[in-house]
Each structure stands twice: as structure tokens, then as C-alpha cells.
Design an enzyme around this catalytic site. Sequence first.
Site, PDB file in Angstrom:
ATOM      1  N   LYS A  92     -12.487  -1.452 -33.876  1.00  0.00           N
ATOM      2  CA  LYS A  92     -13.054  -1.020 -32.594  1.00  0.00           C
ATOM      3  C   LYS A  92     -13.272   0.495 -32.669  1.00  0.00           C
ATOM      4  O   LYS A  92     -12.392   1.288 -32.321  1.00  0.00           O
ATOM      5  CB  LYS A  92     -12.105  -1.357 -31.439  1.00  0.00           C
ATOM      6  CG  LYS A  92     -11.764  -2.851 -31.319  1.00  0.00           C
ATOM      7  CD  LYS A  92     -10.345  -3.078 -31.717  1.00  0.00           C
ATOM      8  CE  LYS A  92      -9.787  -4.450 -31.422  1.00  0.00           C
ATOM      9  NZ  LYS A  92     -10.589  -5.588 -31.475  1.00  0.00           N
ATOM     10  N   LYS A 130      -2.015  -1.760 -28.774  1.00  0.00           N
ATOM     11  CA  LYS A 130      -1.201  -1.749 -29.994  1.00  0.00           C
ATOM     12  C   LYS A 130      -0.785  -0.309 -30.227  1.00  0.00           C
ATOM     13  O   LYS A 130      -1.586   0.517 -30.688  1.00  0.00           O
ATOM     14  CB  LYS A 130      -1.979  -2.267 -31.207  1.00  0.00           C
ATOM     15  CG  LYS A 130      -2.496  -3.694 -31.060  1.00  0.00           C
ATOM     16  CD  LYS A 130      -3.929  -3.700 -30.628  1.00  0.00           C
ATOM     17  CE  LYS A 130      -4.480  -5.117 -30.547  1.00  0.00           C
ATOM     18  NZ  LYS A 130      -5.808  -5.154 -29.918  1.00  0.00           N
ATOM     19  N   ASP A 176      10.175   8.097 -33.745  1.00  0.00           N
ATOM     20  CA  ASP A 176      10.864   9.378 -33.530  1.00  0.00           C
ATOM     21  C   ASP A 176      10.047  10.383 -32.726  1.00  0.00           C
ATOM     22  O   ASP A 176      10.365  11.580 -32.748  1.00  0.00           O
ATOM     23  CB  ASP A 176      11.251  10.006 -34.871  1.00  0.00           C
ATOM     24  CG  ASP A 176      12.423   9.297 -35.542  1.00  0.00           C
ATOM     25  OD1 ASP A 176      13.092   8.496 -34.851  1.00  0.00           O
ATOM     26  OD2 ASP A 176      12.644   9.526 -36.740  1.00  0.00           O
ATOM     27  N   HIS A 217     -12.695  -6.536 -37.410  1.00  0.00           N
ATOM     28  CA  HIS A 217     -12.005  -6.460 -36.121  1.00  0.00           C
ATOM     29  C   HIS A 217     -11.911  -5.022 -35.612  1.00  0.00           C
ATOM     30  O   HIS A 217     -11.305  -4.766 -34.573  1.00  0.00           O
ATOM     31  CB  HIS A 217     -10.598  -7.066 -36.301  1.00  0.00           C
ATOM     32  CG  HIS A 217      -9.832  -7.272 -35.043  1.00  0.00           C
ATOM     33  ND1 HIS A 217      -8.729  -6.504 -34.694  1.00  0.00           N
ATOM     34  CD2 HIS A 217      -9.979  -8.172 -34.044  1.00  0.00           C
ATOM     35  CE1 HIS A 217      -8.233  -6.932 -33.548  1.00  0.00           C
ATOM     36  NE2 HIS A 217      -8.972  -7.931 -33.118  1.00  0.00           N
ATOM     37  N   HIS A 219      -3.461  -5.620 -24.117  1.00  0.00           N
ATOM     38  CA  HIS A 219      -4.130  -5.657 -25.410  1.00  0.00           C
ATOM     39  C   HIS A 219      -3.817  -4.426 -26.262  1.00  0.00           C
ATOM     40  O   HIS A 219      -4.379  -4.239 -27.341  1.00  0.00           O
ATOM     41  CB  HIS A 219      -5.646  -5.757 -25.150  1.00  0.00           C
ATOM     42  CG  HIS A 219      -6.457  -6.214 -26.308  1.00  0.00           C
ATOM     43  ND1 HIS A 219      -7.456  -5.439 -26.870  1.00  0.00           N
ATOM     44  CD2 HIS A 219      -6.427  -7.356 -27.031  1.00  0.00           C
ATOM     45  CE1 HIS A 219      -8.014  -6.093 -27.870  1.00  0.00           C
ATOM     46  NE2 HIS A 219      -7.413  -7.251 -27.997  1.00  0.00           N
ATOM     47  N   ASP A 259     -22.888  11.368 -33.315  1.00  0.00           N
ATOM     48  CA  ASP A 259     -23.350  12.592 -33.976  1.00  0.00           C
ATOM     49  C   ASP A 259     -22.495  12.989 -35.174  1.00  0.00           C
ATOM     50  O   ASP A 259     -22.495  14.162 -35.588  1.00  0.00           O
ATOM     51  CB  ASP A 259     -23.429  13.747 -32.970  1.00  0.00           C
ATOM     52  CG  ASP A 259     -24.471  13.490 -31.888  1.00  0.00           C
ATOM     53  OD1 ASP A 259     -25.361  12.640 -32.121  1.00  0.00           O
ATOM     54  OD2 ASP A 259     -24.387  14.128 -30.822  1.00  0.00           O
TER      55      ASP A 259
END
Length: 479
Positions: A398, A220, A225, A396, A218, A403
Amino acid sequence: MSTVVSEILSNLLIINTILAIFVIIMERRNPRNTWLWIMILVLMPGVGFLFYLWLGRDFNKRKMFRAKGELDARHKNFIQNEILNHKKNSQIPHKYQSIMDMLLKNSKSGIDCNNTVEPILDGGEFFDRLIADILDAKKYVYIQTYIMKSDNISGRLMDALIKKAKEGLDVKLLSDGMGARLFKKKDIKRLRENGVDVEIFFPFFLSFISPRINFRNHRKIFVIDGEIGYVGGFNVGDEYIDGGKEFDYWRDAAVRIRGASVNKLQLRFEMDFRFAAGSRNVEFHEPSDKSNKIYGDILVQIVTSGPDGQWPSVKDGILKMINSAKKSIYIETPYFIPDDSVLESLRVAALSGVDIKVMLPYKGDHIFVFWANLAFAGELLKAGAKFYYYNAGFNHAKVMIIDEDMLTVGTANMDERSFILNFEANAFIYDEKTAKLFVDKFKKDILDHSSELTPELYAKRNIWVKIKENVSRLFSPLL
């Protein structure tokens, strides 16, 4: 005839009983998951057995990932030195020390001080920046994505990758077998014929059929470079820009990192790509030496986890953050299906007076997930947590911020699948200025684009909604 049918049913019952005993004794599962599978096997003779083989069986996970673990260990040796240097680093504030130490020990996640971090919260901006960085690349481009589709944005990305490959750069693309089901073979062939090295992680031999369907990569990760790296929720598909056919807009979150932590993203990519390539020898560019370059002063830890790891590292980091919060916890997640440990920690934090706000999508992309989200939200509402539905499209992102001075952003959802079964990657960022950028967006979205799920509204739900909640929560370990 009746005797034959009776024997078949009897044999099915025996198979179910044996399998149930096997699950209890041999599979070291969470007890809740164990009883869920036993219920399925008992209530769905025969069909439940096939369903278990498809989604429930680990197919000797330990053996499957032994080679991967050995390969990963060889490529993580250099991190051992960082464990020694970490303790001596005077730049690390005391309030972050225990979280950093824990993540260092349970996932060998080194801490880097020499970074700049930019939030990217819009799909159009994300792909414009990414493709521009790719076109400016001088040495190599490494891309890892869960979903890779054949559509307009993937066409733009593929054209950029092919252009750089023809210029002689090392260009590699890795996608997950589940997520690449809509990635056309002709596009894979075109990329390979034009010099792009393409691999599929756990490829399917038929659509939706794979003995390893539970283990989804999952992650990404995008590396250019060795200088620029991206990690977050954006996959490669048109809906990540315009919301697709189902949503008016797609709200997501990623970070663009320049600096020392890009080497950690590249290392993770290399390990996954080598595993997907199997016995084929694959060469990579060495990560760039950043010891004499100054990028910034932001502290970043790249933490990865998966079914091949000893510990659920991303989940442990999230748990530690929750338990460390003194004032506030802000969460954005499309799938709020926490396991017992995370749910209890949030409940205790809420009861202790910590300001907990959770933003969920008003319209989910999976109906069972929507009702499961509602069930878990209802439990925390009683403890004083606040929940909001994002109404402007699908959220979508996450992200979790504690704090208003530390956050984690990456690929892991707040659910058991991301915690235990998926391969995930999150950046843990210890910087008040970066946290404030995410906090400002979070609060603005609550004010301008969200509606609150109050305890009064939750109490008014009808019996049909309660049934859907309870059923969805029961099956939440499978979602």
C-alpha cells in the site's frame, strides 16, 4: 395457508419500506451507499434485512466510539504543543508545508524531523528483522496486527515474545477480532500464561458473526523499546513470506523507523490497546526521550484514521498528495476501489499531464475485488493513466509516491473500506532518497514482473467480463 403467506410477504414488504426510509433519513451515508442498500432491501426481502443488520448497520457508531474518543483525546494532549512548534520549524521545505499543515489540523499528526527510515519489501526480511529487534529489546515490545494466525511464522514470533516476557520485559500483543479468527485459543492461553498481555479488538462471539464486523482494526504497528517502529502491510501469517497455497510469492511494503516518529506509533498502539482492554487498568512504558539523540534528518508524519475520527485523515492525505502532484503519481495497492473524490482527482491529474502509473495484482485474493479493480482502471485508462498487473505473485503493498520525492506507506488500501470503516495507520514520508528507493523497486517490478493493461486490451474484453465488472463495481462500497 395462502392468507398466512400473503400476510408474511406483506409484513416483509412493510419492514423493507420502513427500513429503507430509515436508511435515507437517519443514516448520514454516502448517497451511493444509501441507494445500494435500498436496492438490496427491495430485491431481497427478509434476507436483505438480515444482510443489512450484519454488514450495513452502524449500531450507533457515535455512542460506540465516544469512550474511545475521550480516551484518545487525553493521550493526544502533548501533540497540541507540536501544532505550535510546527510553524516555527525551519527544516520543513516549503513544497511540503500545505500537506503537513492539513494533516496536522485534521488528525493532529505531528511532524518529526529526527528519523531514519528503511524500506522493507520482502516478508522474509521483514520477519527476520522484526524478530531480531524483539530479541534485542531491553524494556518493552508492543505489537499490533490485523491478522494473527497460528502457523510457523507466528510460532517464531510467539517464542520470541515469550522469551522477552520471561526476561521481565513488558510485552503486549493486540490483534483484530476479524483477523484473529485463525489465531488458536490455546496459543492465546500460552502467551498469557507466559506473561504476554494479549487483547483482541472487537472479538467475535462466533466465526463471521459480530455486530461490529464493519469496524476492523487494520493497523499493523510494531514498537520495540520506543526506539524502533514498523508500519506497513505485513500481517502475521506464513503467506506473507512464501505466498501461501494460492500465490508463488507475496510482495508487500513496510518501513522500519528509528527516531522521534516511533513515539507516535507507540501512542497509537497504547490508545487502541486501552480501548480493547476495556475497564482493565493497563500500564505502559513512557516513550523514550529523543530530544538529545540524533537519528537522522528524515521528515515523517504518522497519520491514523478510523470510524471514530472526525475526518478520514489518511484519505485526506492521499487526496492532498494527488492534487499536489506536478510530475508523477505511482500507486501500489491490492484493492483499487477509490471513492468518487479520489477517482476524480486522479482523472483530473491524468488529464493535466501527470504521469500516473498504478500496479495491481494480476491474481486477486478476492474475486469481486479483481473485477472492481478492472472497472475503475478502465475509467482512468481513458484519461491517460497507465495500469500494470504484477505477475510474480500477490502484491499487497500500500504505497503512493508523488513526484519521486514524497510518499505514503502503511496499512490503508485504495478503497472505501480503508478510507471510512477501517482503523488505519500510514507514514507520510517527505524525503527524496527514501522515495527513490521505493520508485526504483516500483519501476523494476513493472519492467521485470508486470504486464501492462493497455486501452486496446481493455477494449477487447468480452460481454461476460463487462457484466462481472459492472456488478462488482455496483457492490464496491461493500467490498
